[in-house]
Structure formats: C-alpha cells, structure tokens
Enzyme design. Sequence first.
Site, PDB file in Angstrom:
ATOM      1  N   HIS A 263       0.677  -1.135   0.123  1.00 26.86           N
ATOM      2  CA  HIS A 263       0.104   0.124  -0.061  1.00 26.86           C
ATOM      3  C   HIS A 263       0.928   1.116   0.028  1.00 26.86           C
ATOM      4  CE1 HIS A 263      -3.316   2.501   0.597  1.00 26.86           C
ATOM      5  NE2 HIS A 263      -3.794   2.233   1.696  1.00 26.86           N
ATOM      6  N   HIS A 302      -2.653  -1.227 -11.690  1.00 28.23           N
ATOM      7  CA  HIS A 302      -3.661  -0.859 -10.313  1.00 28.23           C
ATOM      8  C   HIS A 302      -4.703  -1.680 -10.275  1.00 28.23           C
ATOM      9  CE1 HIS A 302      -5.771   1.928  -7.951  1.00 28.23           C
ATOM     10  NE2 HIS A 302      -4.670   2.503  -7.532  1.00 28.23           N
ATOM     11  N   ASP A 358       2.687   6.087  -7.729  1.00 27.27           N
ATOM     12  CA  ASP A 358       3.997   5.705  -7.213  1.00 27.27           C
ATOM     13  C   ASP A 358       5.235   5.932  -8.080  1.00 27.27           C
ATOM     14  OD1 ASP A 358       2.958   5.490  -4.630  1.00 27.27           O
ATOM     15  OD2 ASP A 358       2.281   3.519  -5.131  1.00 27.27           O
TER      16      ASP A 358
HETATM   17  N1  ACO Z   1       4.133  -5.818 -13.590  1.00 28.98           N
HETATM   18  C1  ACO Z   1       4.339  -6.857 -14.379  1.00 28.98           C
HETATM   19  N2  ACO Z   1       3.096  -7.331 -14.496  1.00 28.98           N
HETATM   20  C2  ACO Z   1       2.084  -6.997 -13.915  1.00 28.98           C
HETATM   21  C3  ACO Z   1       2.079  -6.069 -13.042  1.00 28.98           C
HETATM   22  C4  ACO Z   1       3.291  -5.291 -12.912  1.00 28.98           C
HETATM   23  N3  ACO Z   1       3.687  -3.982 -12.271  1.00 28.98           N
HETATM   24  N4  ACO Z   1       0.926  -5.622 -12.358  1.00 28.98           N
HETATM   25  C5  ACO Z   1       0.260  -6.688 -12.949  1.00 28.98           C
HETATM   26  N5  ACO Z   1       0.830  -7.388 -13.657  1.00 28.98           N
HETATM   27  C6  ACO Z   1       0.195  -8.625 -14.583  1.00 28.98           C
HETATM   28  C7  ACO Z   1       0.102  -9.846 -13.487  1.00 28.98           C
HETATM   29  O1  ACO Z   1       1.210 -10.740 -13.576  1.00 28.98           O
HETATM   30  C8  ACO Z   1      -1.081 -10.284 -14.369  1.00 28.98           C
HETATM   31  O2  ACO Z   1      -0.671 -11.172 -15.571  1.00 28.98           O
HETATM   32  P1  ACO Z   1      -1.393 -12.423 -15.918  1.00 28.98           P
HETATM   33  O3  ACO Z   1      -2.672 -12.227 -16.149  1.00 28.98           O
HETATM   34  O4  ACO Z   1      -0.511 -12.946 -17.161  1.00 28.98           O
HETATM   35  O5  ACO Z   1      -1.257 -13.469 -14.779  1.00 28.98           O
HETATM   36  C9  ACO Z   1      -1.999  -9.363 -14.775  1.00 28.98           C
HETATM   37  O6  ACO Z   1      -1.054  -8.189 -14.721  1.00 28.98           O
HETATM   38  C10 ACO Z   1      -2.859  -8.979 -13.732  1.00 28.98           C
HETATM   39  O7  ACO Z   1      -2.277  -8.820 -12.544  1.00 28.98           O
HETATM   40  P2  ACO Z   1      -3.274  -8.730 -11.075  1.00 28.98           P
HETATM   41  O8  ACO Z   1      -2.158  -9.091 -10.019  1.00 28.98           O
HETATM   42  O9  ACO Z   1      -4.337  -9.651 -11.172  1.00 28.98           O
HETATM   43  O10 ACO Z   1      -3.697  -7.145 -10.767  1.00 28.98           O
HETATM   44  P3  ACO Z   1      -4.192  -6.654  -9.705  1.00 28.98           P
HETATM   45  O11 ACO Z   1      -5.043  -5.665  -9.996  1.00 28.98           O
HETATM   46  O12 ACO Z   1      -4.586  -7.767  -8.498  1.00 28.98           O
HETATM   47  O13 ACO Z   1      -2.913  -5.919  -9.018  1.00 28.98           O
HETATM   48  C11 ACO Z   1      -1.266  -4.187  -8.435  1.00 28.98           C
HETATM   49  C12 ACO Z   1      -2.667  -4.389  -8.695  1.00 28.98           C
HETATM   50  C13 ACO Z   1      -1.038  -4.942  -6.905  1.00 28.98           C
HETATM   51  C14 ACO Z   1      -1.164  -2.664  -8.071  1.00 28.98           C
HETATM   52  C15 ACO Z   1      -0.395  -4.652  -9.306  1.00 28.98           C
HETATM   53  O14 ACO Z   1      -0.509  -3.983 -10.604  1.00 28.98           O
HETATM   54  C16 ACO Z   1       1.023  -4.509  -8.746  1.00 28.98           C
HETATM   55  O15 ACO Z   1       1.674  -5.325  -8.302  1.00 28.98           O
HETATM   56  N6  ACO Z   1       1.960  -3.556  -9.326  1.00 28.98           N
HETATM   57  C17 ACO Z   1       3.201  -3.249  -8.945  1.00 28.98           C
HETATM   58  C18 ACO Z   1       3.216  -2.680  -7.431  1.00 28.98           C
HETATM   59  C19 ACO Z   1       2.713  -1.106  -7.360  1.00 28.98           C
HETATM   60  O16 ACO Z   1       2.999  -0.392  -8.068  1.00 28.98           O
HETATM   61  N7  ACO Z   1       1.712  -0.850  -6.145  1.00 28.98           N
HETATM   62  C20 ACO Z   1       1.106   0.477  -6.198  1.00 28.98           C
HETATM   63  C21 ACO Z   1      -0.179   0.515  -6.360  1.00 28.98           C
HETATM   64  S1  ACO Z   1      -0.823   2.085  -6.229  1.00 28.98           S
HETATM   65  C22 ACO Z   1      -1.171   2.364  -4.694  1.00 28.98           C
HETATM   66  O17 ACO Z   1      -1.396   1.613  -3.944  1.00 28.98           O
HETATM   67  C23 ACO Z   1      -1.088   3.558  -4.138  1.00 28.98           C
END
Ligand code: ACO
Length: 422
Positions: A263, A302, A358
């Site tokens: 988060h 996101h 971020d």
């Molecule tokens: N890099 C590479 N691949 C990604 C990323 C990423 N940053 N984010 C999602 N994916 C991919 C996943 O591997 C998945 O691929 P698949 O369908 O082949 O398995 C697909 O995209 C969907 O991903 P989910 O994990 O289902 O997406 P979710 O909505 O649950 O996750 C999250 C959102 C946690 C923000 C994710 O995008 C992530 O981990 N990002 C990096 C961390 C980050 O920047 N967090 C800040 C969020 S903003 C905030 O909190 C203020």
Amino acid sequence: MTESITIIDNRTGNQLEIPISHGGVSAAEWQKLLPGIWFHDPGLTATAFCESTITVVDGENGILRYRGYPIEQLAEKSNYLEVAYLLLHGELPSAVAFDQWRHEVTMHTFIHENVRKRFLEGFHYDAHPMGMLVSAVAALSTFYLDAKDIFDPESRNKQITRLIAKMPTLAAAAHRFSVGMPFVYPDNSLDFCSNFLSMMWKVAEPRFDANPTLARALEILFILHADHEQNCSTTAMRVVGSSHADPYSCCAAACAALYGPRHGGANEEVIKMLTEIGSIENIPSFVEAVKQGHGRLQGFGHRVYKNYDPRAKIIKRTADDVFAITGKNPLLDIALKLEEIALNDEYFTSRRLYPNVDFYSGLIYQAMGFPLEMFPVLFAIPRTAGWLAHWQELLDQDSKIVRPRQLYVGAEPREYVPLSQR
Ligand code: ACO
C-alpha cells in the site's frame, strides 16, 4: 431494459428479483432468499463496502474526483487545507470559512511535550519513522479523553482539527529522532507545507523558509494523496471506526495499514527497482525478466485504474519543476525510458498496465531530500484528511459494526487428546 437481476435457488426453485442501484445490488435482499449462503470475496474485490459521497475513481477512463471536482483542477488551483476542508465538509469553503479553518489547524500544530519527550524519544535509536507514527497517533487518544465523544459535533471537529494539524509535527519529529536531530517546534507563521518542511530541515537558522517551488510541489503531492475512496487504509479506518473507537485509534489502524509495502510502500519499491536497473542499457533485459514472471514492474498497474493514473500525469509534470530546483534525480532517465518501453510493449498494453501514482512520486521525494523510510509517512500526512472524511461519513450513516462471515474449511469436530497421549 430492467435494472435488476433475478436469482434462482436451484435447490428449491425459489427466485427473487433484486434492483440494481448505483451499480450494485443489496446483500440484505440476497439474504432474504438465501440466508446462510455467503459471498466468498477475499480481498473484497467485488464488494461495495459502503455508499459514499466523497471520492469517485473511474479506473476505465483514468478519472479521479473529490466531491465531484476533477483532481487536475484541484492540483492546479487549490491547496491541501482547502482540499481537506472539501473532503470533510463536501463543499469548498467560503473565504471566511477557509480563514477560520486554516487558523484552527495552525493553532493545533503543537503536540503535548510528553508525546515528544517521553513517548517519541523512548523509541530505539534506529526506529522506523512510520512505526513511530503509528504508535504516536494511537498514543494521542490517551491525551484527549474527549475524543471518545464521537457523536458530539464539537468534540468530533476538535479531534479532526487536531489530527490534521498534528500529523506533520509527529511525522517530522519521527524523522528528526531517527536521524538524531533535535525536534523543531512548529512555526505558526508558515503555511501547512512550509511549516512541515521547516520542521523537517531546519538546523540553526531562526526561521526556515522553504523554497516556494518545493513547498508547492509538496502541496500538490498532498492534494493527490488526500483520498482514494475504499483503499486498504481507508477500509481499516472504517472497520475500526465501526466499533465506535475514538478517531486517534482509528487513524492509528489506518496508518498501520499504510505501513505495508503493498500500500504505502510502493514508491520506495520503485526507487529500489530503478537503482537496481542502474542504467538505460539494462532496461530491456529487466523488462524481459518481468515478462518472464521474475518480479513486477513497480509503480505499474492498479486494481482500479486500467488506464493512465491521472495522478501519475500530474506528478510527472511536477517532477520537472522540482528537478529545476534540486537538480535532476539521476534515476529519472531510467524511469522515463522504462515507461516508454513498457507502454510500447504488448505484454503491458494488453494487460492495461500503466504508470500509477507511485512511479514518479518517489523520485520527487528523493530529490527533495526525504529518506526512503519517510515515503509512507509522507503518504499518511495528507491521507489523514480522507480517512477522517470517511470516518465521519460512516458515523453519520449510522453503519453497522463491520463483522463479515467466513466459509469454514477447517477440521470436523474431534475429541481433545491429552498432551501425554499425543
Ligand atoms: N508488472 C508486471 N506485470 C504485472 C504488473 C506489474 N506491475 N501488475 C500486474 N501485472 C500482470 C500480472 O502478472 C497479471 O498477468 P497474468 O494475467 O498474465 O497473470 C496481470 O497483470 C493482472 O495482475 P493482477 O495481479 O491480477 O492485478 P491486481 O489488480 O491484483 O494488482 C497491483 C494490482 C497490486 C497494483 C499490481 O499491478 C502490482 O503489483 N503493481 C506493482 C506494485 C505497485 O505499483 N503498487 C502500487 C499500487 S498504487 C497504490 O497502492 C497507491
């Protein structure tokens, strides 16, 4: 088209029509037909936790509005205290109301000497500032016993003012302690952000005047982080608030949720990632590794935004202003190239992964001199306004205590076996 859904219990053939209202259906209606059948929704990804009038996020179209006002307009024209007022009251203040609000916040910036001397200075010398903040906010509840009168409007307003006003003081105090510098008292002749920068950086000068461009950049970052509807920490605030705990205890719970790297810690992860990449030549191999499933591109993707996060766009522009003063963060070129490569790569575009808030905020904070450990603390200061707006809304809605159900998948009943027989 009828705006309703019909559910049929295939065991009995009974059916029930439930109206769709504001994009949701009432679980209470569902219960009428299916008592004892629960929604299995870990992460609450498909549950509307409440009705709210505060913030709307349209993730498909990359839109964020506070009380109906687009975030772009607020970031350009407003200031953090005005936005806090808007979130808390639902309307922008008149000039008189704003003056009064600013005066009240300014008059509540000091913390009780015991919070600093006995409490904050009691931490281990290398305590993490966010851990200190979580505890210090909780401790405030023991200093303001009237905080328990949560349905007394006067008391409620007083605690809200105190929390908004004291967060920067606690945050700066936590930083000063963690680097062994003496505490700096608030300077009530300064505006909200300049005062915070003074408490952070002042050394021996009688008055610390922050660079106005940097103070404005911080103001913009505070506006962008002030609320984001039902995120993890706001939900924590609402859950604890639903038990009618005092607002300091609720805020401490929200801070604790923000402490987690999923988060409030993502911008720190971005800096670590860019540092690890090290140079532009290494980006293609890094991106390839991410695509092969080795780690994630931090600051991308996101849960709600499936388009460019509108906050990221504003922050990117703000970064240019900051770097004109501080000098360019050497990691910026890597970030820009990484973004360009990702946005032209089918892996990221097909999954609708765009930079989030971020991706660039950490670069700005770092260029302004904030250590990485302060990043979640910098998030907590402005988010306090959003937390309190949601807390207030929850109490006004006379909500039930939050008490979800579970699907029990554990052991069947069995007899206790004495220790000697195990
Ligand atoms: N890099 C590479 N691949 C990604 C990323 C990423 N940053 N984010 C999602 N994916 C991919 C996943 O591997 C998945 O691929 P698949 O369908 O082949 O398995 C697909 O995209 C969907 O991903 P989910 O994990 O289902 O997406 P979710 O909505 O649950 O996750 C999250 C959102 C946690 C923000 C994710 O995008 C992530 O981990 N990002 C990096 C961390 C980050 O920047 N967090 C800040 C969020 S903003 C905030 O909190 C203020």
